[in-house]
Design a protein around this motif. Structure first.
Motif, PDB file in Angstrom:
ATOM      1  N   MET A   1       0.840  -1.200   0.000  1.00 42.45           N
ATOM      2  CA  MET A   1       0.000   0.000   0.000  1.00 42.45           C
ATOM      3  C   MET A   1       0.875   1.250   0.000  1.00 42.45           C
ATOM      4  O   MET A   1       1.896   1.302   0.679  1.00 42.45           O
ATOM      5  CB  MET A   1      -0.905  -0.016   1.234  1.00 42.45           C
ATOM      6  N   TYR A   2       0.498   2.234  -0.775  1.00 40.65           N
ATOM      7  CA  TYR A   2       1.234   3.487  -0.868  1.00 40.65           C
ATOM      8  C   TYR A   2       1.045   4.291   0.421  1.00 40.65           C
ATOM      9  O   TYR A   2      -0.067   4.382   0.952  1.00 40.65           O
ATOM     10  CB  TYR A   2       0.720   4.306  -2.047  1.00 40.65           C
ATOM     11  N   LYS A   3       2.116   4.914   0.922  1.00 44.58           N
ATOM     12  CA  LYS A   3       2.000   5.657   2.178  1.00 44.58           C
ATOM     13  C   LYS A   3       1.734   7.141   1.969  1.00 44.58           C
ATOM     14  O   LYS A   3       0.841   7.712   2.579  1.00 44.58           O
ATOM     15  CB  LYS A   3       3.256   5.481   3.034  1.00 44.58           C
ATOM     16  N   PHE A   4       2.524   7.785   1.111  1.00 44.01           N
ATOM     17  CA  PHE A   4       2.355   9.220   0.889  1.00 44.01           C
ATOM     18  C   PHE A   4       1.972   9.466  -0.572  1.00 44.01           C
ATOM     19  O   PHE A   4       2.741   9.179  -1.485  1.00 44.01           O
ATOM     20  CB  PHE A   4       3.635   9.980   1.251  1.00 44.01           C
ATOM     21  N   PHE A 158      -8.550   0.747  -1.864  1.00 40.44           N
ATOM     22  CA  PHE A 158      -8.434   1.685  -0.751  1.00 40.44           C
ATOM     23  C   PHE A 158      -9.426   2.823  -0.950  1.00 40.44           C
ATOM     24  O   PHE A 158      -9.932   3.036  -2.052  1.00 40.44           O
ATOM     25  CB  PHE A 158      -7.006   2.211  -0.562  1.00 40.44           C
ATOM     26  N   ILE A 159      -9.705   3.525   0.147  1.00 38.96           N
ATOM     27  CA  ILE A 159     -10.637   4.654   0.130  1.00 38.96           C
ATOM     28  C   ILE A 159      -9.916   5.867   0.706  1.00 38.96           C
ATOM     29  O   ILE A 159      -9.382   5.808   1.819  1.00 38.96           O
ATOM     30  CB  ILE A 159     -11.886   4.368   0.982  1.00 38.96           C
ATOM     31  N   THR A 160      -9.892   6.939  -0.049  1.00 40.03           N
ATOM     32  CA  THR A 160      -9.316   8.188   0.448  1.00 40.03           C
ATOM     33  C   THR A 160     -10.426   9.059   1.004  1.00 40.03           C
ATOM     34  O   THR A 160     -11.433   9.295   0.330  1.00 40.03           O
ATOM     35  CB  THR A 160      -8.576   8.947  -0.668  1.00 40.03           C
ATOM     36  N   VAL A 161     -10.247   9.524   2.230  1.00 38.77           N
ATOM     37  CA  VAL A 161     -11.264  10.330   2.895  1.00 38.77           C
ATOM     38  C   VAL A 161     -10.754  11.753   3.099  1.00 38.77           C
ATOM     39  O   VAL A 161      -9.821  11.982   3.872  1.00 38.77           O
ATOM     40  CB  VAL A 161     -11.652   9.735   4.265  1.00 38.77           C
ATOM     41  N   HIS A 162     -11.346  12.689   2.363  1.00 37.58           N
ATOM     42  CA  HIS A 162     -11.086  14.112   2.618  1.00 37.58           C
ATOM     43  C   HIS A 162     -12.051  14.505   3.730  1.00 37.58           C
ATOM     44  O   HIS A 162     -13.255  14.593   3.503  1.00 37.58           O
ATOM     45  CB  HIS A 162     -11.324  14.938   1.363  1.00 37.58           C
ATOM     46  N   ILE A 190      -7.763   2.896   4.673  1.00 40.00           N
ATOM     47  CA  ILE A 190      -8.247   4.265   4.591  1.00 40.00           C
ATOM     48  C   ILE A 190      -7.056   5.203   4.436  1.00 40.00           C
ATOM     49  O   ILE A 190      -6.101   5.154   5.231  1.00 40.00           O
ATOM     50  CB  ILE A 190      -9.047   4.658   5.852  1.00 40.00           C
ATOM     51  N   VAL A 191      -7.110   6.057   3.429  1.00 41.37           N
ATOM     52  CA  VAL A 191      -6.085   7.086   3.219  1.00 41.37           C
ATOM     53  C   VAL A 191      -6.631   8.394   3.771  1.00 41.37           C
ATOM     54  O   VAL A 191      -7.688   8.864   3.351  1.00 41.37           O
ATOM     55  CB  VAL A 191      -5.746   7.248   1.725  1.00 41.37           C
ATOM     56  N   SER A 212      -1.895   5.543   5.666  1.00 34.88           N
ATOM     57  CA  SER A 212      -1.552   6.181   4.393  1.00 34.88           C
ATOM     58  C   SER A 212      -2.153   7.572   4.370  1.00 34.88           C
ATOM     59  O   SER A 212      -3.207   7.815   4.974  1.00 34.88           O
ATOM     60  CB  SER A 212      -2.088   5.362   3.213  1.00 34.88           C
ATOM     61  N   PHE A 213      -1.486   8.488   3.627  1.00 38.96           N
ATOM     62  CA  PHE A 213      -1.868   9.887   3.702  1.00 38.96           C
ATOM     63  C   PHE A 213      -1.779  10.541   2.325  1.00 38.96           C
ATOM     64  O   PHE A 213      -0.855  10.276   1.565  1.00 38.96           O
ATOM     65  CB  PHE A 213      -0.961  10.626   4.690  1.00 38.96           C
ATOM     66  N   MET A 214      -2.758  11.399   2.039  1.00 43.10           N
ATOM     67  CA  MET A 214      -2.766  12.129   0.776  1.00 43.10           C
ATOM     68  C   MET A 214      -2.499  13.593   1.035  1.00 43.10           C
ATOM     69  O   MET A 214      -3.146  14.226   1.873  1.00 43.10           O
ATOM     70  CB  MET A 214      -4.112  11.955   0.061  1.00 43.10           C
ATOM     71  N   VAL A 215      -1.527  14.135   0.311  1.00 44.67           N
ATOM     72  CA  VAL A 215      -1.137  15.543   0.427  1.00 44.67           C
ATOM     73  C   VAL A 215      -1.698  16.295  -0.770  1.00 44.67           C
ATOM     74  O   VAL A 215      -1.650  15.803  -1.896  1.00 44.67           O
ATOM     75  CB  VAL A 215       0.401  15.680   0.459  1.00 44.67           C
TER      76      VAL A 215
END
Length: 309
Positions: A1-4, A158-162, A190-191, A212-215
């Motif tokens: 899984m991708y972290k950043f 995966f699911i990215t949550v803003h 969850i990202v 994991s985190f989205m910038v």
């Protein structure tokens, strides 16, 4: 899984920008958000958003729409041919035009359809499939747990949550508790997304339990943020590094888009790179009025020499 992960940003995450943030440590990048109808009807402007380099690695495409039959066909006939690792579906865009078309974050009102869309994509590709959501339309409709249940049934990778509402756009306080609840409940990674600008804000997201985190905006003018987050310390670009990056970014933009588009599209990037520097407003205003790349380079060289002397 991708972290950043570098968030898909309209008008920003083109090939040149993606290559730069990758060099500074982004584990995954995305194209700008792409309309599936534009791909379906073979719109030239839409296809230009999908300029992916032959050597690009760990790149995804983010799409939006709502017509399942079109989504299926575009996935099978076109997205499968792209050198992308991830197909991400946007359920979070707050833009009025998209919202009025019942796309983007408007789909949060239709959790079942959200799940059906993810299922349709997964049935037509072997690539990783993800989704990006917001926690609700507004604070009176925080239905993220219902949305999670529908998406879990569809089983994206995966699911990215803003962690803001549609109404809150990008200025509402980040709802860390919502992410924490989703992380604790979800069987899917969850990202966490929203408000990551430095080590301190990353720690707030880490407290949710996300791995994991989205910038997003934190990388504008500061691709070094990815190296900072990985090393656990706030790093800063020196003046010379900022100037070198401007020229490097500019040259990539010229190579991929040509001089005319580069001249206009680099203006915002230059403003972000120079933010907070001495006399930066003056040089930014001069550059914004220039119609010659050669002249822009002269102005940047002059600005650099004046700051160093």
């Amino acid at each position: 899984m991708y972290k950043f992960i570098m968030a898909p940003l309209a008008g920003i995450t083109d090939r040149a920008f993606r290559e730069i943030v990758k060099e500074y440590g982004a584990d995954l990048t995305f194209t700008e958000m792409v309309n599936v109808k534009g791909l379906y009807y073979k719109d030239e402007k839409t296809f230009r958003l999908v300029d992916i380099g032959e050597d690009e690695k760990n790149v995804g495409i983010q799409i939006f729409g709502r017509d399942i039959e079109i989504i299926k066909k575009v996935t099978y006939d076109y997205l499968n041919t792209l050198a992308v690792d991830v197909i991400d579906f946007n359920f979070g865009c707050p833009a009025p035009k998209i919202f009025k078309n019942n796309e983007g974050s408007a789909l949060l009102k239709e959790p079942k359809l959200m799940g059906d869309i993810i299922k349709a994509i997964k049935e037509n590709t072997d690539k990783m499939v993800s989704s990006k959501i917001r926690i609700g339309i507004d604070r009176d409709l925080l239905n993220y747990m219902e949305v999670l249940e529908s998406l879990e049934d569809a089983a994206p990778d995966f699911i990215t949550v803003h962690a803001r509402t549609r109404k809150g756009y990008y200025h509402e306080d980040v709802n860390y508790e919502a992410i924490k609840k989703m992380v604790e409940k979800s069987t899917i990674p969850i990202v966490a997304n929203g408000g990551i600008f430095d080590i301190e804000t990353l720690k707030k997201q880490e407290e949710t339990g996300a791995k994991s985190f989205m910038v997003a905006r934190g990388a504008l003018g500061n691709p070094l943020i990815f190296r900072s987050l990985k090393e656990g310390k706030n790093l800063r670009l020196s003046f010379d590094e900022r100037m070198d990056l401007i020229f490097k970014h500019y040259r990539k933009m010229i190579e991929y888009k040509g001089e005319r588009l580069a001249l206009f599209e680099m203006r915002k990037h230059i403003a972000w790179y120079l933010k907070g520097l001495k006399s930066s407003n003056k040089i930014k205003n001069e550059i914004n009025n220039e119609k010659s790349i050669e002249r822009v380079f002269e102005l940047l060289d002059k600005y650099r020499n004046n700051q160093e002397n």
